[in-house]
Design a protein around this motif. Structure first.
Motif, PDB file in Angstrom:
ATOM      1  N   ILE A 131       0.839  -1.200   0.000  1.00  0.00           N
ATOM      2  CA  ILE A 131       0.000   0.000   0.000  1.00  0.00           C
ATOM      3  C   ILE A 131       0.872   1.247   0.000  1.00  0.00           C
ATOM      4  O   ILE A 131       1.742   1.417   0.867  1.00  0.00           O
ATOM      5  CB  ILE A 131      -0.936   0.013   1.228  1.00  0.00           C
ATOM      6  CG1 ILE A 131      -1.925  -1.148   1.135  1.00  0.00           C
ATOM      7  CG2 ILE A 131      -1.682   1.338   1.330  1.00  0.00           C
ATOM      8  CD1 ILE A 131      -2.836  -1.264   2.323  1.00  0.00           C
ATOM      9  N   GLN A 132       0.639   2.115  -0.958  1.00  0.00           N
ATOM     10  CA  GLN A 132       1.251   3.444  -0.998  1.00  0.00           C
ATOM     11  C   GLN A 132       0.182   4.460  -0.616  1.00  0.00           C
ATOM     12  O   GLN A 132      -0.863   4.552  -1.272  1.00  0.00           O
ATOM     13  CB  GLN A 132       1.785   3.762  -2.393  1.00  0.00           C
ATOM     14  CG  GLN A 132       2.144   5.229  -2.613  1.00  0.00           C
ATOM     15  CD  GLN A 132       3.366   5.671  -1.823  1.00  0.00           C
ATOM     16  OE1 GLN A 132       4.441   5.093  -1.964  1.00  0.00           O
ATOM     17  NE2 GLN A 132       3.206   6.676  -0.970  1.00  0.00           N
ATOM     18  N   VAL A 133       0.433   5.185   0.461  1.00  0.00           N
ATOM     19  CA  VAL A 133      -0.508   6.215   0.916  1.00  0.00           C
ATOM     20  C   VAL A 133      -0.071   7.560   0.350  1.00  0.00           C
ATOM     21  O   VAL A 133       1.090   7.958   0.495  1.00  0.00           O
ATOM     22  CB  VAL A 133      -0.566   6.285   2.450  1.00  0.00           C
ATOM     23  CG1 VAL A 133      -1.477   7.431   2.888  1.00  0.00           C
ATOM     24  CG2 VAL A 133      -1.056   4.959   3.021  1.00  0.00           C
ATOM     25  N   SER A 134      -0.983   8.244  -0.305  1.00  0.00           N
ATOM     26  CA  SER A 134      -0.733   9.584  -0.829  1.00  0.00           C
ATOM     27  C   SER A 134      -1.778  10.536  -0.256  1.00  0.00           C
ATOM     28  O   SER A 134      -2.937  10.158  -0.055  1.00  0.00           O
ATOM     29  CB  SER A 134      -0.811   9.590  -2.364  1.00  0.00           C
ATOM     30  OG  SER A 134       0.135   8.705  -2.927  1.00  0.00           O
ATOM     31  N   PHE A 135      -1.358  11.755  -0.004  1.00  0.00           N
ATOM     32  CA  PHE A 135      -2.265  12.785   0.499  1.00  0.00           C
ATOM     33  C   PHE A 135      -2.528  13.796  -0.608  1.00  0.00           C
ATOM     34  O   PHE A 135      -1.628  14.164  -1.370  1.00  0.00           O
ATOM     35  CB  PHE A 135      -1.643  13.519   1.695  1.00  0.00           C
ATOM     36  CG  PHE A 135      -1.555  12.696   2.951  1.00  0.00           C
ATOM     37  CD1 PHE A 135      -2.484  12.854   3.963  1.00  0.00           C
ATOM     38  CD2 PHE A 135      -0.537  11.769   3.117  1.00  0.00           C
ATOM     39  CE1 PHE A 135      -2.401  12.104   5.125  1.00  0.00           C
ATOM     40  CE2 PHE A 135      -0.446  11.015   4.270  1.00  0.00           C
ATOM     41  CZ  PHE A 135      -1.392  11.179   5.275  1.00  0.00           C
ATOM     42  N   THR A 136      -3.771  14.247  -0.673  1.00  0.00           N
ATOM     43  CA  THR A 136      -4.103  15.358  -1.551  1.00  0.00           C
ATOM     44  C   THR A 136      -5.011  16.307  -0.788  1.00  0.00           C
ATOM     45  O   THR A 136      -5.744  15.894   0.129  1.00  0.00           O
ATOM     46  CB  THR A 136      -4.785  14.887  -2.846  1.00  0.00           C
ATOM     47  OG1 THR A 136      -4.873  15.995  -3.753  1.00  0.00           O
ATOM     48  CG2 THR A 136      -6.183  14.325  -2.595  1.00  0.00           C
ATOM     49  N   ILE A 137      -4.939  17.569  -1.136  1.00  0.00           N
ATOM     50  CA  ILE A 137      -5.655  18.601  -0.382  1.00  0.00           C
ATOM     51  C   ILE A 137      -6.617  19.321  -1.310  1.00  0.00           C
ATOM     52  O   ILE A 137      -6.215  19.866  -2.347  1.00  0.00           O
ATOM     53  CB  ILE A 137      -4.668  19.620   0.230  1.00  0.00           C
ATOM     54  CG1 ILE A 137      -3.656  18.907   1.129  1.00  0.00           C
ATOM     55  CG2 ILE A 137      -5.417  20.687   1.010  1.00  0.00           C
ATOM     56  CD1 ILE A 137      -2.508  19.783   1.574  1.00  0.00           C
ATOM     57  N   ASP A 138      -7.875  19.318  -0.925  1.00  0.00           N
ATOM     58  CA  ASP A 138      -8.875  20.139  -1.599  1.00  0.00           C
ATOM     59  C   ASP A 138      -8.902  21.476  -0.864  1.00  0.00           C
ATOM     60  O   ASP A 138      -9.483  21.595   0.209  1.00  0.00           O
ATOM     61  CB  ASP A 138     -10.239  19.447  -1.544  1.00  0.00           C
ATOM     62  CG  ASP A 138     -11.328  20.271  -2.222  1.00  0.00           C
ATOM     63  OD1 ASP A 138     -11.009  21.324  -2.798  1.00  0.00           O
ATOM     64  OD2 ASP A 138     -12.498  19.852  -2.173  1.00  0.00           O
TER      65      ASP A 138
END
Length: 532
Positions: free
Chosen positions: A24-31
């Motif tokens: 599992i690769q966890v990525s963050f994105t911001i709205d």
């Protein structure tokens, strides 16, 4: 997907369920469409996490999308969406939802924009902290009731883990044995604790004896995002100089709440978490109009005592601690949190099922919070009020910076430690204390210079060992004050100097006989010896 520090904090509570899995690769994105998005990107970078732009996220296919915010463009993301509450369940009305004739207000966390893309349901699963929140979901979107899953609350489970290690958390916060930690919590908005009673931290510090109590404040991340950290610290400048432990939005608020002896809260989630930990809870404010009727938060607001600003705060807090009904708190918590202690395991099973994968064999473990001692503010000016009884004295110390906030028949004597930025306090001090150890020769030279510089000062005292001071008196005498208390116990140099002040000023005739001093829950015997 995150939008604010609040939603980021909740996602960080969830992610241990996916730890130790190299698949599992966890990525963050911001709205970043929120006025409260300030600081989110910096926080993610500080974590060392992988962050991708929103424009890239909307063109990427994900196996799982975790969202703790309903005020976002979830419809633009491609993947199986798990929507979780960003606080203790779905309890409050959305602040962006105004009442309309014949229509129910939207609940925070269950806004229609997060649930539907035209006629297409957006979340594949909706996490509930308790099964009774199905009532709120049925009101918001009955067609999605079959997508609800009870996941418990990972934040409460983390807090409970820390509470089991409470003594260590207290040590890391710099609390002495017997000191009670009073925690002020505030959600955001005009009906919050800080919205209704912005001087509460200062009022508490002005009334609570310094050696018996410490005061901390945990403000909702939206307060920090909207006003800025400089402004918050500026508003609370005097309170911080008087010892307020102001916790930033990134923590370690979990450790502080777990170590609390009493919480002064409002209708925010931290009041529910205090109940879940069975910590004495008093409501300093409560936005009844912001809480959905029939919810467990509304019940908490109806049952918990209210803080009365017209009555002595110290009496109310002592009473709350002594008379706490832990069974009542536990009953209230049972209405908010189901499956206590199981949340990460439930989330692990749910998220792997949504990804059509199998979890690792290792059970998930919550993240620790405070692992290193917290830097706490040092109070350099205290008023010492003494109740005497011959060879015994009880000393009650209060921050001098806030003396104007309370009425005392006896303001006692002023004890100031070197480095106090308010020169007026140093000029009016009866006792000035050096802030570093010295030899007795150096202490004598320092004391002579100090008394010459401050004509109103009676005693200049310097620590020469952990439990001993060398004091220079206005009349030229030199006296050593010491206690045989075990190493690391209470007696700071200012206390020893106050005991000497009591012997010289408050007893008739003055003497250098030993005096038994009670300070909060600590009792010490202070002995004196003339060195000339």
């Amino acid at each position: 997907m995150t939008r604010t520090i609040t939603s980021l904090n909740r996602i960080l509570d969830v992610l241990p369920a996916l730890a130790d899995d190299p698949r599992i690769q966890v990525s963050f994105t911001i709205d970043e469409g929120s006025e409260f998005s300030v600081g989110v990107a910096d926080r993610v970078r500080a974590l060392g996490a992988r962050m991708i732009p929103w424009s890239d996220a909307t063109t990427t296919a994900f196996d799982l999308v975790i969202a703790a915010s309903d005020n976002s463009d979830l419809r633009e993301l491609k993947g199986s969406v798990l929507l979780i509450p960003h606080g203790a369940g779905y309890q409050k009305y959305s602040p962006y939802s105004a009442p309309a004739a014949g229509l129910d207000r939207e609940l925070s966390g269950l806004a229609a924009a997060a649930l539907w893309d035209r006629d297409r349901p957006i979340p594949a699963r909706i996490g509930l902290s308790h099964g009774n929140q199905l009532t709120q979901l049925n009101r918001a979107a009955p067609e999605l009731a079959d997508r609800a899953v009870v996941i418990g609350d990972p934040c409460l489970d983390r807090l409970s883990m820390l509470a089991r290690d409470r003594d260590r958390q207290r040590r890391l916060l710099g609390l002495r044995e017997g000191q009670a930690l009073v925690v002020v919590t505030s959600t955001w908005g005009p009906e919050s604790t800080m919205g209704r009673w912005p001087t509460l931290p200062a009022d508490l510090l002005a009334q609570l004896p310094y050696d018996e109590f410490r005061v901390a404040a945990i403000l909702h991340p939206n307060v920090w995002a909207y006003h800025g950290s400089w402004q918050i610290e500026h508003w609370l400048k005097r309170a911080r100089s008087a010892g307020l432990i102001l916790i930033p939005p990134t923590g370690p608020w979990h450790s502080v709440l777990a170590a609390a002896c009493c919480v002064l809260g409002d209708h925010g989630s931290l009041s529910a978490y205090a109940a879940g930990l069975q910590i004495p809870l008093v409501l300093a404010a409560f936005g009844d109009a912001e809480v959905a009727a029939g919810t467990s938060m509304a019940e908490l607001g109806a049952q918990m005592p209210r803080l009365d600003r017209d009555q002595p705060l110290s009496d109310q807090i002592r009473r709350a601690i002594v008379e706490v009904d832990r069974a009542q708190l536990d009953r209230l918590a049972d209405q908010v949190f189901a499956r206590r202690g199981e949340s990460l395991a439930l989330l692990q099973g749910l998220m792997y099922k949504m990804m059509a994968s199998t979890p690792s064999a290792l059970p998930p473990v919550p993240e620790p919070s405070l692992t290193e001692p917290l830097s706490v503010p040092r109070v350099r000016a205290l008023r010492a009020v003494i109740e005497s009884n011959g060879d015994a004295a009880t000393i009650r110390r209060l921050p001098a910076a806030l003396s104007d906030l309370v009425r005392h028949e006896d303001l006692g004597h002023l004890v100031v430690t070197e480095g106090e930025p308010d020169e007026r306090l140093a000029q009016n001090a009866a006792i000035l204390v050096a802030d570093q150890y010295m030899t007795e020769t150096a202490a004598q030279e320092w004391g002579t210079a100090t008394l010459s510089r401050l004509p109103g000062c009676r005693i200049a005292a310097a620590p020469v060992s952990e439990n001993t001071i060398h004091a220079m008196l206005r009349d030229g005498r030199r006296i050593r004050a010491s206690t045989r208390t075990r190493a690391g116990a209470h007696p700071d140099p200012g206390l020893l100097a106050s005991a000497l002040h009591y012997r010289l000023v408050r007893t008739r005739p003055s003497s250098l006989d030993p005096v038994a001093v009670t300070l909060g829950t600590t009792a010490v015997m202070v002995e004196f010896e003339s060195t000339q």
